[in-house]
Write an enzyme that holds these catalytic residues in place. Structure first.
Site, PDB file in Angstrom:
ATOM      1  N   ALA A  40      46.030  44.875  36.598  1.00 11.60           N
ATOM      2  CA  ALA A  40      46.884  44.170  35.644  1.00 11.60           C
ATOM      3  C   ALA A  40      46.007  43.187  34.881  1.00 11.60           C
ATOM      4  O   ALA A  40      44.957  42.757  35.379  1.00 11.60           O
ATOM      5  CB  ALA A  40      47.990  43.434  36.381  1.00 11.60           C
TER       6      ALA A  40
ATOM      7  N   GLY B  29      46.588  46.904  39.965  1.00  6.69           N
ATOM      8  CA  GLY B  29      47.695  47.617  39.309  1.00  6.69           C
ATOM      9  C   GLY B  29      47.294  49.011  38.852  1.00  6.69           C
ATOM     10  O   GLY B  29      48.140  49.908  38.779  1.00  6.69           O
TER      11      GLY B  29
ATOM     12  N   GLU C 176      47.628  51.076  41.821  1.00  2.00           N
ATOM     13  CA  GLU C 176      49.064  51.228  42.103  1.00  2.00           C
ATOM     14  C   GLU C 176      49.681  52.304  41.213  1.00  2.00           C
ATOM     15  O   GLU C 176      50.558  53.052  41.646  1.00  2.00           O
ATOM     16  CB  GLU C 176      49.775  49.886  41.912  1.00  2.00           C
ATOM     17  CG  GLU C 176      49.398  48.901  43.023  1.00  2.00           C
ATOM     18  CD  GLU C 176      50.017  47.534  42.825  1.00  2.00           C
ATOM     19  OE1 GLU C 176      49.788  46.924  41.760  1.00  2.00           O
ATOM     20  OE2 GLU C 176      50.735  47.072  43.720  1.00  2.00           O
TER      21      GLU C 176
ATOM     22  N   GLU D 231      43.002  42.051  44.583  1.00  2.00           N
ATOM     23  CA  GLU D 231      43.914  40.926  44.318  1.00  2.00           C
ATOM     24  C   GLU D 231      43.691  39.733  45.247  1.00  2.00           C
ATOM     25  O   GLU D 231      43.858  38.592  44.848  1.00  2.00           O
ATOM     26  CB  GLU D 231      45.377  41.391  44.462  1.00  2.00           C
ATOM     27  CG  GLU D 231      45.897  42.229  43.306  1.00  2.00           C
ATOM     28  CD  GLU D 231      45.734  43.727  43.536  1.00  2.00           C
ATOM     29  OE1 GLU D 231      44.838  44.138  44.321  1.00  2.00           O
ATOM     30  OE2 GLU D 231      46.506  44.488  42.923  1.00  2.00           O
TER      31      GLU D 231
HETATM   32  N1  CO8 Z   1      42.247  41.888  33.352  1.00  2.00           N
HETATM   33  C1  CO8 Z   1      41.763  41.430  32.174  1.00  2.00           C
HETATM   34  N2  CO8 Z   1      40.548  41.739  31.701  1.00  2.00           N
HETATM   35  C2  CO8 Z   1      39.775  42.517  32.441  1.00  2.00           C
HETATM   36  C3  CO8 Z   1      40.199  43.039  33.674  1.00  2.00           C
HETATM   37  C4  CO8 Z   1      41.508  42.693  34.128  1.00  2.00           C
HETATM   38  N3  CO8 Z   1      42.028  43.176  35.270  1.00  2.00           N
HETATM   39  N4  CO8 Z   1      39.215  43.792  34.192  1.00  2.00           N
HETATM   40  C5  CO8 Z   1      38.212  43.753  33.312  1.00  2.00           C
HETATM   41  N5  CO8 Z   1      38.538  42.990  32.266  1.00  2.00           N
HETATM   42  C6  CO8 Z   1      37.727  42.682  31.079  1.00  2.00           C
HETATM   43  C7  CO8 Z   1      36.677  41.634  31.386  1.00  2.00           C
HETATM   44  O1  CO8 Z   1      37.227  40.331  31.313  1.00  2.00           O
HETATM   45  C8  CO8 Z   1      35.672  41.915  30.285  1.00  2.00           C
HETATM   46  O2  CO8 Z   1      36.147  41.356  29.079  1.00  2.00           O
HETATM   47  P1  CO8 Z   1      35.125  40.529  28.113  1.00  2.00           P
HETATM   48  O3  CO8 Z   1      34.112  41.558  27.697  1.00  2.00           O
HETATM   49  O4  CO8 Z   1      36.002  40.071  27.001  1.00  2.00           O
HETATM   50  O5  CO8 Z   1      34.530  39.455  28.961  1.00  2.00           O
HETATM   51  C9  CO8 Z   1      35.727  43.436  30.131  1.00  2.00           C
HETATM   52  O6  CO8 Z   1      36.979  43.816  30.710  1.00  2.00           O
HETATM   53  C10 CO8 Z   1      34.610  44.126  30.859  1.00  2.00           C
HETATM   54  O7  CO8 Z   1      34.623  43.674  32.190  1.00  2.00           O
HETATM   55  P2  CO8 Z   1      33.314  43.071  32.925  1.00  2.00           P
HETATM   56  O8  CO8 Z   1      32.392  42.476  31.932  1.00  2.00           O
HETATM   57  O9  CO8 Z   1      33.789  42.195  34.032  1.00  2.00           O
HETATM   58  O10 CO8 Z   1      32.688  44.418  33.472  1.00  2.00           O
HETATM   59  P3  CO8 Z   1      31.821  44.613  34.795  1.00  2.00           P
HETATM   60  O11 CO8 Z   1      31.363  46.037  34.750  1.00  2.00           O
HETATM   61  O12 CO8 Z   1      30.826  43.553  34.941  1.00  2.00           O
HETATM   62  O13 CO8 Z   1      32.879  44.436  36.014  1.00  2.00           O
HETATM   63  C11 CO8 Z   1      34.944  44.813  37.154  1.00  2.00           C
HETATM   64  C12 CO8 Z   1      33.922  45.343  36.132  1.00  2.00           C
HETATM   65  C13 CO8 Z   1      34.303  44.738  38.532  1.00  2.00           C
HETATM   66  C14 CO8 Z   1      36.104  45.798  37.189  1.00  2.00           C
HETATM   67  C15 CO8 Z   1      35.428  43.417  36.723  1.00  2.00           C
HETATM   68  O14 CO8 Z   1      35.796  43.447  35.354  1.00  2.00           O
HETATM   69  C16 CO8 Z   1      36.588  42.920  37.494  1.00  2.00           C
HETATM   70  O15 CO8 Z   1      36.422  42.452  38.629  1.00  2.00           O
HETATM   71  N6  CO8 Z   1      37.823  43.001  36.930  1.00  2.00           N
HETATM   72  C17 CO8 Z   1      39.014  42.511  37.557  1.00  2.00           C
HETATM   73  C18 CO8 Z   1      39.509  43.501  38.605  1.00  2.00           C
HETATM   74  C19 CO8 Z   1      40.734  42.948  39.311  1.00  2.00           C
HETATM   75  O16 CO8 Z   1      40.695  41.918  39.945  1.00  2.00           O
HETATM   76  N7  CO8 Z   1      41.856  43.687  39.199  1.00  2.00           N
HETATM   77  C20 CO8 Z   1      43.102  43.291  39.798  1.00  2.00           C
HETATM   78  C21 CO8 Z   1      43.908  42.500  38.812  1.00  2.00           C
HETATM   79  S1  CO8 Z   1      45.366  41.789  39.494  1.00  2.00           S
HETATM   80  C22 CO8 Z   1      46.428  43.081  39.596  1.00  2.00           C
HETATM   81  O17 CO8 Z   1      46.139  44.200  39.237  1.00  2.00           O
HETATM   82  C23 CO8 Z   1      47.762  42.751  40.143  1.00  2.00           C
HETATM   83  C24 CO8 Z   1      48.641  43.969  40.142  1.00  2.00           C
HETATM   84  C25 CO8 Z   1      49.995  43.563  40.608  1.00  2.00           C
HETATM   85  C26 CO8 Z   1      50.895  43.432  39.438  1.00  2.00           C
HETATM   86  C27 CO8 Z   1      52.221  43.060  39.916  1.00  2.00           C
HETATM   87  C28 CO8 Z   1      53.077  42.641  38.789  1.00  2.00           C
HETATM   88  C29 CO8 Z   1      53.558  43.784  38.085  1.00  2.00           C
END
Ligand code: CO8
Length: 271
Positions: A81, A124, A127, A147
């Protein structure tokens, strides 16, 4: 269909039938490929994208030209998400953002749905993959529930569907540690059904095979199997028996059995 979704229906064949802000949908040989399209954020799921998915699935469920569905994100399935949207949420706003209901509708889609997973399928995103009937992942796909490292836990069905799919202990390990697993380990866990060099290609093959099956029988079989997680055994057996009997009102049941007796290949019509 949710407001704001543009439906660009073009000619049939191999064609884009929907091109919305955050997803595209193509149809080829009776198979729809639904793709999130937010490459700048690794296909992170914002509210609009989830609305578009919901609208696309209800449209595809009703489209007689579509007999199976593949969910595929190019390079990345979905990195979860959209965290940017959630930081300052109050509990009430978090509840309103929740897309559990829309994911449950995807799970209940009457057509077979296959997730083809490349790159990240996290939170998400994973999921969403759990709402599909099958998951085919690339060797280097990274799947998990990070998460916990954000101070939350999976909230769109993850705690429930993961535990049912791979068992409580493995689900707890994945959710408590937040560690991602790659294709082969995911296969060993039972999180995915297959690991492939080209998950989209393998998903398309399976989807095309399923598209040729008698659709009413397949759809009711899916409902019965999904019901197994919802109900007591005897209620499930009753549900199965009444739906099984309904199949004898379909042209495909007559065709399937007659073809067997006449020693020929059946030609199913989907009714
Ligand atoms: N949300 C927003 N932006 C994201 C997300 C995300 N989940 N994942 C990646 N991005 C963005 C980054 O911020 C980045 O943007 P920018 O270039 O503007 O800085 C771009 O995508 C590229 O990402 P990275 O530079 O971080 O790329 P890396 O290759 O270095 O890392 C990762 C990739 C490991 C995937 C890293 O981006 C990361 O850890 N992302 C977050 C993953 C995460 O924590 N996901 C879980 C989110 S919470 C969730 O899903 C809750 C679900 C439940 C919902 C219930 C309600 C409905």
């Amino acid at each position: 269909m949710p407001e704001g979704i543009t439906d660009v229906k073009q000619e049939r064949g191999s064609t884009i039938i929907m091109s919305n802000t955050y997803i595209t949908v193509r149809v080829e040989n009776g198979v729809a490929v639904v793709s999130p399209n937010r490459p700048e954020s690794l296909n992170a799921l914002n509210a609009e994208l989830v609305d578009e998915l919901d609208g696309a699935f209800s449209q595809l469920a009703a489209d007689p030209d579509v007999r199976s569905i593949v969910v595929y994100g190019e390079k990345h399935f979905a990195a979860g998400a959209d965290i940017g949207n959630m930081v300052e949420f109050t509990p009430e706003e978090a509840r309103a953002f929740s897309f559990s209901g829309r994911f449950s509708r995807i799970e209940a889609c009457p057509k077979p749905v296959i997730a083809a997973i490349e790159g990240f399928a996290l939170g998400g995103g994973m999921e969403l993959a759990l709402c599909c009937d099958f998951r085919i992942a690339a060797v280097n796909a990274k799947m998990g529930f990070p998460e916990i490292n954000l101070g939350i836990f999976p909230g769109a069905g993850g705690t429930q569907r993961l535990a049912r799919l791979i068992g409580a202990s493995k689900a707890k390990k994945m959710i408590f540690t937040g560690a991602a697993v790659k294709g082969p380990e995911a296969l060993e866990y039972g999180l995915v059904d297959a690991v492939a060099d080209n998950p989209l290609e393998d998903a398309m093959k399976l989807a095309e095979e399923l598209a040729a099956k008698p659709q009413v029988a397949l759809s009711l079989a899916k409902q019965c199997i999904n019901m197994a997680d919802e109900t007591h055994l005897q209620a499930g057996v009753e549900f199965e028996a009444s739906n099984w009997a309904r199949l004898f009102a379909t042209a495909d049941q007559k065709e399937g059995m007659r073809a067997f007796i006449e020693k020929r290949k059946p030609e199913f019509k989907g009714r």
